[in-house]
Structures are given as C-alpha cells and as structure tokens.
Design an enzyme around this catalytic site. Sequence first.
Site, PDB file in Angstrom:
ATOM      1  N   ASP A 222       0.843  -1.181   0.000  1.00 47.76           N
ATOM      2  CA  ASP A 222       0.000   0.000   0.000  1.00 47.76           C
ATOM      3  C   ASP A 222       0.892   1.251   0.000  1.00 47.76           C
ATOM      4  O   ASP A 222       1.805   1.345  -0.811  1.00 47.76           O
ATOM      5  CB  ASP A 222      -0.966  -0.035   1.191  1.00 47.76           C
ATOM      6  CG  ASP A 222      -2.116   0.951   1.064  1.00 47.76           C
ATOM      7  OD1 ASP A 222      -3.095   0.641   0.362  1.00 47.76           O
ATOM      8  OD2 ASP A 222      -2.023   2.041   1.655  1.00 47.76           O
ATOM      9  N   TYR A 361      -3.027  11.051   0.599  1.00 49.42           N
ATOM     10  CA  TYR A 361      -3.577  10.940  -0.755  1.00 49.42           C
ATOM     11  C   TYR A 361      -3.512  12.301  -1.463  1.00 49.42           C
ATOM     12  O   TYR A 361      -3.128  12.384  -2.631  1.00 49.42           O
ATOM     13  CB  TYR A 361      -5.022  10.441  -0.699  1.00 49.42           C
ATOM     14  CG  TYR A 361      -5.147   8.987  -0.317  1.00 49.42           C
ATOM     15  CD1 TYR A 361      -5.288   8.004  -1.287  1.00 49.42           C
ATOM     16  CD2 TYR A 361      -5.127   8.586   1.026  1.00 49.42           C
ATOM     17  CE1 TYR A 361      -5.408   6.668  -0.945  1.00 49.42           C
ATOM     18  CE2 TYR A 361      -5.240   7.254   1.374  1.00 49.42           C
ATOM     19  CZ  TYR A 361      -5.374   6.299   0.382  1.00 49.42           C
ATOM     20  OH  TYR A 361      -5.481   4.969   0.737  1.00 49.42           O
ATOM     21  N   HIS A 413      -4.454  -7.925   0.340  1.00 47.16           N
ATOM     22  CA  HIS A 413      -3.766  -6.643   0.349  1.00 47.16           C
ATOM     23  C   HIS A 413      -2.975  -6.431   1.636  1.00 47.16           C
ATOM     24  O   HIS A 413      -1.907  -5.832   1.628  1.00 47.16           O
ATOM     25  CB  HIS A 413      -4.811  -5.544   0.176  1.00 47.16           C
ATOM     26  CG  HIS A 413      -4.265  -4.164   0.115  1.00 47.16           C
ATOM     27  ND1 HIS A 413      -3.634  -3.663  -0.993  1.00 47.16           N
ATOM     28  CD2 HIS A 413      -4.252  -3.155   1.036  1.00 47.16           C
ATOM     29  CE1 HIS A 413      -3.255  -2.406  -0.769  1.00 47.16           C
ATOM     30  NE2 HIS A 413      -3.623  -2.081   0.446  1.00 47.16           N
TER      31      HIS A 413
END
Length: 436
Positions: A222, A361, A413
């Site tokens: 990630d 982000y 993930h």
Amino acid sequence: MAMLNVLKHRNVSRRSLLSGFAAAGITAVLLPRTSNAADVVGAASEEVRPFKVEVSEAALADLRRRLAETRWPDGETVMDRSQGAQPDRLKELVGYWQSAYDWRKAESRLNSFPQFLTNIDGLDIHFIHVRSRHENALPLIMTHGWPGSVFELLDVIGPLTDPTAHGGTADDAFHLVIPSIPGFGFSGKPPATGWNPQRIAAAWDMLMKRLDYNRYVSQGGDWGAIISDALGRQAPDGLLAIHVNRVERATTFPADAAQALKNGGPAPDSLSQDEKVVFDEARDFLNNGFGYAAIMSTRPETVGYGIADSPVGLAAWLYDKIADWVYTRGDPEQALGMDAILDNITLYWLTNTGPSSGRIYWENVMSGAKLTEVKVPVAVTVFPGEVYKPPKHWLSKAYPKLIYYNRASKGGHFAAWEEPELFSQEIREGFRSLRS
C-alpha cells in the site's frame, strides 16, 4: 528537494505532539535513556527518545459513551456490499467494541516492543525498533499503509528477527525498523503541506542512518510500497534493495492497456487472456472501488469532520476498505479477527488520525512527482487477494533490476497482517540473493 533540517522546530514539534496526545487522553511517556535503550538505538541515541503509550480511562470511557449514543443510518437498499459497509456487520463490530473489546491488551502488546520517537525535518516520527540477536542480520525498514498502522506488522517481527524460532535459519535474520507514517498513529501530524511519499522516503533514509544502519533494505505494501518505490528512485547510498507486495499500476501497465483503461474501453487485443483478466480487475477497481481515494485526494478535510467526531463513522470508513481488500473478500473477521480489526481502528480513534492520515492521498497528487524507474534491485510478491496482480513481464519498465518475483498461494492486500508466516518467508526469499 531541500535537505532535511533535523533540528528545525524540534522543541515546538515535541510540545505539539505531547499536547495533541493529552487532548486525546493519552499519556505519551518519553522514557529516560538507559544503557539498554542506548544499546537498542546505537550511537544515534542522542537524537532518539524511548517511548511508550498509556491511554487514560477517561478516553476509553468517552469512546464507549460515543458508541452507545450512535445515531445509525437507514439500512442499505441492496443485498450485497455494493453500497458500502453493511449495517448488520458494522453493528456487530460496534457492539463488541462497546461492551467486550479490551484496548489494554493492544496497548500492552504494542508496548512490549521497543518504541521510540525521533525528530526529522521538524516532525516527530514514531517507530518500533527490534534488533535481532543474530550477528549478520540485515537491517530492514518496513512501512504500513492506509487504512492500516504498525499493528499490521507486529506478527512478522518474531519471524523476521528470530527466524530460527520460526522455521528459518540465522542467515534469514533482520533488524527491524517499523515507523508510523507522518499523520498516522503516534507520529506527528504535519502542520503544513509537503509530507508526500518522496519526502517520507528521504526521512526514512535519514532514520536508518541515524540508527547507524548504513546498509539496509526497505519493504512495504500500500503506501509502504509507494514510499519504498520512492526510496528506490532516490537510491540513496546504503539502500541495497526494496521488496513490495503492492505494485503501482501507472508505471507497469502496458501503454495500450493504460490508454484503453483511460478511455473506458475494453481490453486491447494485444493482451493475452490472462492479461485481460488483470485489465478487467483494474477497471472494476477504478469504477467501483476507488471512490475513497478520490475523496481523500481532493477533499480530505471534508470527510475528516465526520471521522474525527464519530467513532462509528471512523469504523465504517476503515472497515469498508479492510473488508474490500482481505483475501476473504467481505469477511475481514475471518481473515484477521475482530480484535485485530478493532486494535487498528481504536488506534486511529485515540490518536485522532483519521483526518491526518487521509491527507497523504492529497499530498501524493499535489506533489506531481514523476514516476521514473526504480534504480535499485527490487523483489515483488503478488498475493492473490491483491487489487492489482501484474504478471512478471509487465514489471520490467518500473523495475529493470527485478531480482525476485513470486505469486503467493494465499493472502490479500494486508499480507503481513493476514498471513504473517507466509509473508515473512517471502521477505526472506526476496532479499536472500543480497546476502551471498
């Protein structure tokens, strides 16, 4: 990038960190240096302060009160997860959180590992540092992602630092450094813009060298993978290689497939049948599973109000993506267990890092960084529950020095969290060629 100023605003940053913890009902204990602490952090101990955390009962009581007073939304109008976190699953989680979950167990487990704070570029960075007892251990910095935390990585500490107790040999050993990304957990919250993956990567290099690790490797999934990639592009002296279990689509997708994806068209005929499956999965994710990132890339502050004020709002926001990305799609309790999920969510709540963690982000988009090729050797493990699973031959553009590629048999993930033994074996194999 300007050189990192290690001492700038150091006292201000420390006061801000402690006052922020105090407001949340957390006692941040900066332990006095001892001979043992100095042994752990090496010659750089002058800049490193031992750390542990103690959450007040008042903070935990406030959490339980807020949970009891939740105003729930209407139920979804579908029978599946297509509208998001399902009320029945979330109510079960929240009921357990309010009445039976024990944060003290999580706190005790976290505090069982050596933890530290150090100031880099005006910001306090929290990290776990566990040295292996094996003489030739390889220093490794591992980075978590969102919506995770250092809790993702705790189960791999034993297998990686003490491999002889977990099916490995002394030659497989690592010294581990596990930092909290700025804005996450007990690291400081950036008071200004600029803490993008490139800056974090440069800070990680400084952290490793501050700990007297002049030769080291980096690993991540990630955001940890994006930060490791950034390190690999910077290729600072001493970085031997990186391992990632999440690959950037933007740097590895074939050009015609990328254009078709952008245009919303079908997979190009140039792709094999297996490659078309990868393409279709990527398109489905962008169309149906990427909304969270679009929000945090553009309006992280707006969503931050709700997740800072409501623990159930925070839980729904995090739980939805955990459920999406585990190997047992839609059933994270099976993959991780309810306590593990709540350890992570509670850490976000107690540190009020729901809003600040989302800003990475926005920072990543605003940085405008050009994704050039990674200059150091790279190892890649593709887990079957990952969102994007590129074939090996797609990786040569971003990773011209690919030294290891494997498709694991299980895990999603959150590979280290879901399958710690398998994940640890992949890390050993991925970096094994560097030891010969």
